[in-house]
Design an enzyme around this catalytic site. Structure first.
Site, PDB file in Angstrom:
ATOM      1  N   HIS A  57       0.799  -1.231   0.000  1.00  0.00           N
ATOM      2  CA  HIS A  57       0.000   0.000   0.000  1.00  0.00           C
ATOM      3  C   HIS A  57       0.831   1.281   0.000  1.00  0.00           C
ATOM      4  O   HIS A  57       0.258   2.372  -0.033  1.00  0.00           O
ATOM      5  CB  HIS A  57      -0.919   0.005   1.232  1.00  0.00           C
ATOM      6  CG  HIS A  57      -0.127   0.043   2.509  1.00  0.00           C
ATOM      7  ND1 HIS A  57       0.435  -1.092   3.043  1.00  0.00           N
ATOM      8  CD2 HIS A  57       0.230   1.070   3.305  1.00  0.00           C
ATOM      9  CE1 HIS A  57       1.106  -0.760   4.144  1.00  0.00           C
ATOM     10  NE2 HIS A  57       0.988   0.548   4.319  1.00  0.00           N
ATOM     11  N   HIS A  72       1.564   6.920  -0.843  1.00  0.00           N
ATOM     12  CA  HIS A  72       0.693   6.064  -0.029  1.00  0.00           C
ATOM     13  C   HIS A  72      -0.566   5.780  -0.835  1.00  0.00           C
ATOM     14  O   HIS A  72      -1.328   6.687  -1.141  1.00  0.00           O
ATOM     15  CB  HIS A  72       0.353   6.761   1.296  1.00  0.00           C
ATOM     16  CG  HIS A  72      -0.057   5.808   2.368  1.00  0.00           C
ATOM     17  ND1 HIS A  72      -1.295   5.207   2.391  1.00  0.00           N
ATOM     18  CD2 HIS A  72       0.617   5.333   3.440  1.00  0.00           C
ATOM     19  CE1 HIS A  72      -1.368   4.409   3.451  1.00  0.00           C
ATOM     20  NE2 HIS A  72      -0.207   4.471   4.096  1.00  0.00           N
TER      21      HIS A  72
END
Length: 149
Positions: A57, A72
């Site tokens: 992620h 992110h």
């Protein structure tokens, strides 16, 4: 000076509009965010450098000036335990700007109840060290997001 480019195609929204208080408050660092198009895509390296942190992620690339840029992929996506993310490089790899790092599907993230909004953050930077920060409008992967002195 380092130019940081967008790892994704979408709409720039600025960190203040990220649905997470840590990113919105620039506690991780200054930068901007992308609300990505809702289709399977590859997140690309925002600078030339070395991948120093790599998770399904999120990833950090450090350039030759020592500037670390965090990408992110979505908010609270760590809770997906890597489901729907495919790593395309390894930690320690040298990457070039525009090289695919992670394959993912923002629509699947949203369907799982998470925000697909992607902060792009200058780590260990101050807000006044960034210039020309893009906080609105459509951006394509590879477009300039901000400069870093």
């Amino acid at each position: 000076m380092t130019t940081v480019t967008s790892p994704l195609t979408g709409r720039a929204i600025g960190l203040a509009d990220v649905p997470d208080p840590v990113f919105a408050g620039a506690m991780v660092g200054p930068g901007t965010a992308i609300d990505p198009v809702r289709e399977p895509s590859e997140a690309i390296a925002p600078v030339d450098g070395i991948v120093v942190s790599l998770h399904p992620h999120a990833f950090v690339v450090v350039d030759s000036d020592g500037h670390g840029v965090l990408t992110h992929l979505g908010i609270d996506t760590v809770q997906l335990n890597g489901e729907g993310f495919e790593l395309l490089v390894s930690k320690g790899d040298t990457v070039t700007r525009g090289q695919a790092v992670v394959r993912w599907n923002p629509a699947a993230v949203e369907a799982a109840g998470k925000s697909p909004v992607c902060p792009v953050v200058a780590l260990e930077a101050t807000a006044d060290s960034l210039g020309a920060v893009v906080e609105s409008g459509e951006v394509a992967a590879g477009d300039a997001l901000f400069s870093w002195q």
